[in-house]
Design an enzyme around this catalytic site. Sequence first.
Site, mmCIF file in Angstrom:
data_model
loop_
_atom_site.group_PDB
_atom_site.id
_atom_site.type_symbol
_atom_site.label_atom_id
_atom_site.label_comp_id
_atom_site.label_asym_id
_atom_site.label_seq_id
_atom_site.Cartn_x
_atom_site.Cartn_y
_atom_site.Cartn_z
ATOM 1 N N TRP A 1 1.675 -58.214 60.494
ATOM 2 C CA TRP A 1 1.791 -57.142 59.502
ATOM 3 C C TRP A 1 2.551 -55.924 60.029
ATOM 4 O O TRP A 1 2.966 -55.072 59.243
ATOM 5 C CB TRP A 1 0.401 -56.681 59.052
ATOM 6 N N ASN A 2 2.737 -55.791 61.351
ATOM 7 C CA ASN A 2 3.215 -54.509 61.866
ATOM 8 C C ASN A 2 4.707 -54.260 61.665
ATOM 9 O O ASN A 2 5.134 -53.115 61.581
ATOM 10 C CB ASN A 2 2.824 -54.339 63.338
ATOM 11 N N LYS B 1 4.775 -67.902 56.254
ATOM 12 C CA LYS B 1 3.471 -67.365 55.874
ATOM 13 C C LYS B 1 3.373 -65.944 56.423
ATOM 14 O O LYS B 1 3.041 -65.732 57.579
ATOM 15 C CB LYS B 1 2.361 -68.254 56.448
ATOM 16 N N ALA C 1 1.863 -62.005 56.833
ATOM 17 C CA ALA C 1 0.510 -61.464 56.949
ATOM 18 C C ALA C 1 -0.031 -61.071 55.578
ATOM 19 O O ALA C 1 0.699 -60.555 54.735
ATOM 20 C CB ALA C 1 0.509 -60.255 57.876
ATOM 21 N N GLU D 1 5.156 -65.422 70.326
ATOM 22 C CA GLU D 1 5.338 -64.041 70.764
ATOM 23 C C GLU D 1 3.993 -63.367 70.549
ATOM 24 O O GLU D 1 3.614 -63.056 69.418
ATOM 25 C CB GLU D 1 6.464 -63.375 69.961
ATOM 26 N N LEU D 2 3.257 -63.152 71.652
ATOM 27 C CA LEU D 2 1.850 -62.793 71.566
ATOM 28 C C LEU D 2 1.590 -61.363 72.045
ATOM 29 O O LEU D 2 2.471 -60.524 71.986
ATOM 30 C CB LEU D 2 1.034 -63.825 72.348
ATOM 31 N N CYS E 1 3.445 -54.737 69.814
ATOM 32 C CA CYS E 1 3.161 -55.467 71.057
ATOM 33 C C CYS E 1 3.952 -54.901 72.219
ATOM 34 O O CYS E 1 3.582 -55.073 73.385
ATOM 35 C CB CYS E 1 3.448 -56.951 70.881
ATOM 36 N N GLU F 1 -5.300 -54.493 74.543
ATOM 37 C CA GLU F 1 -4.195 -53.925 73.779
ATOM 38 C C GLU F 1 -4.745 -52.869 72.826
ATOM 39 O O GLU F 1 -5.589 -53.164 71.977
ATOM 40 C CB GLU F 1 -3.486 -55.038 73.007
ATOM 41 N N SER G 1 13.947 -53.454 72.296
ATOM 42 C CA SER G 1 14.244 -54.415 71.232
ATOM 43 C C SER G 1 15.694 -54.305 70.780
ATOM 44 O O SER G 1 16.194 -53.212 70.490
ATOM 45 C CB SER G 1 13.322 -54.184 70.032
#
Length: 486
Positions: A159-160, A183, A185, A259-260, A293, A390, A450
């Site tokens: 969702w971020n 799919k 969030a 990507e966790l 993240c 986190e 990024s």
Amino acid sequence: MAVSQKSLLASVPTQLFIGGEWRDSLSAQTFPVHDPATGGVLTEVADATIADGTLALDAAVAAQQDWATTPPRERGEILRRAFELITERADEFALLMTLEMGKPVAEARGEVAYGAEFFRWFSEEAVRIHGRYAVNPAGGSRLLTMNKPVGPAFMITPWNFPLAMGTRKIGPAIAAGCTMVMKPASETPLTMLALAALLTEAGLPDGVLNVITTSDTASVSEPIIRDPRLRKLTFTGSTAVGKLLVEQSAEQLLRVSMELGGNAPFLVFDDADVDAAVEGAMLAKMRNIGEACTSANRFLVHESVAEEFAAALARRMGALTVGKGTKAGVEVGPLITDKARDGVHELVTDAVDRGARVLTGGEKVAGRGHFYAPTVLTEVPADARLLREEIFGPVAPVTTFADEDEAVRLANDTEYGLVAYAYTRDLGRVIRVSEALEFGMVGVNTGIVSNAAAPFGGVKHSGFGREGGFEGIHEYLETTYVSLNP
């Protein structure tokens, strides 16, 4: 002319997108999408069932062969048109993200530019999928390698970053010739639904992208992942959920990219430009309200400059304007849910109870919405939970180190390995530290890493695989080797 909130929400599809058609869930059920700044309901979207998920995969499978044989230039041109359309409608996408996610509109515009760039980058990579031709070292035969689309992919996004997390998966899949079931969030489905409509307008054939929204992700996703027709799974989200999905993917031996979570250290050495480090810290910490993240989670500062750095950071953080992201001048929006805000406050309380000192913030903001005051903590003890977990909020814990070896040891003392930041003016130290840090990405004298042209991803419990850069498209390609005997 600026679009109004009411007209924008009325224009966004709220049904499932399967095989090029907008359709209701087979259950005819919907679920609400909330505004985190007020707690109010923005709209309702279709609530997909397991059977809807199967239909979406059916559509992706049916479209795969034709899409894989579509000329690369044609695939690239669709992405280029989509990039241009997103750019033209930047204000609409930015407002939509602000409404459903909470980030200030100015920051949302930045995400639109960043997210659109993945479509432009991969539009160019679509025509650069190369193979190899070589002579067998032993003589006689020839060695030919070729890259082919992996096949139907299942994508789960968080969702971020409602736009960018989608475009950096969809872009390389389209370029490579893969069909998809997306799919998004449940907290932020509207941006992805709007993106699906835009891609159709850009010429994407029916069935290449299918979007299912659901309030029950686990139940709907697992049958798709275990279906033998699926060939690729990509997920961005928490490490705990990622581990579960990897277990499920093992049944079909899917190609998987994860990507966790992250626990990014932000190192400030004694020779650093402290003012520049504070500026970088604001970017690394406060991008997306700290709900990223890549957000700096631990500030490790040399003991000789720690007091100066912490005081300057507290002044900057304490001066930020908190409020609803659509209001002019607002710099910090709400956290995504009240549960998320409670989690952040719990971590701050734990640190304070263990001896940390609050320089600014440290409390929930009263009133409607899920707001939390930008916070700086010093004298944070090593056993504080927020140094291990986190934070995902606007909280900056500052600790100290005595020398380079200790800085690297503390930075690497985490199960995560997504990104690290370092501020120093010593070129030799840049090389030594970058090589010693156990992270997939390192930002040197910058608070943002990024970039669509760079490989995004981590090591250890932060996942595997890369998104963006030259590496990104290879996550959606398989290699075939042909032995030729002339």
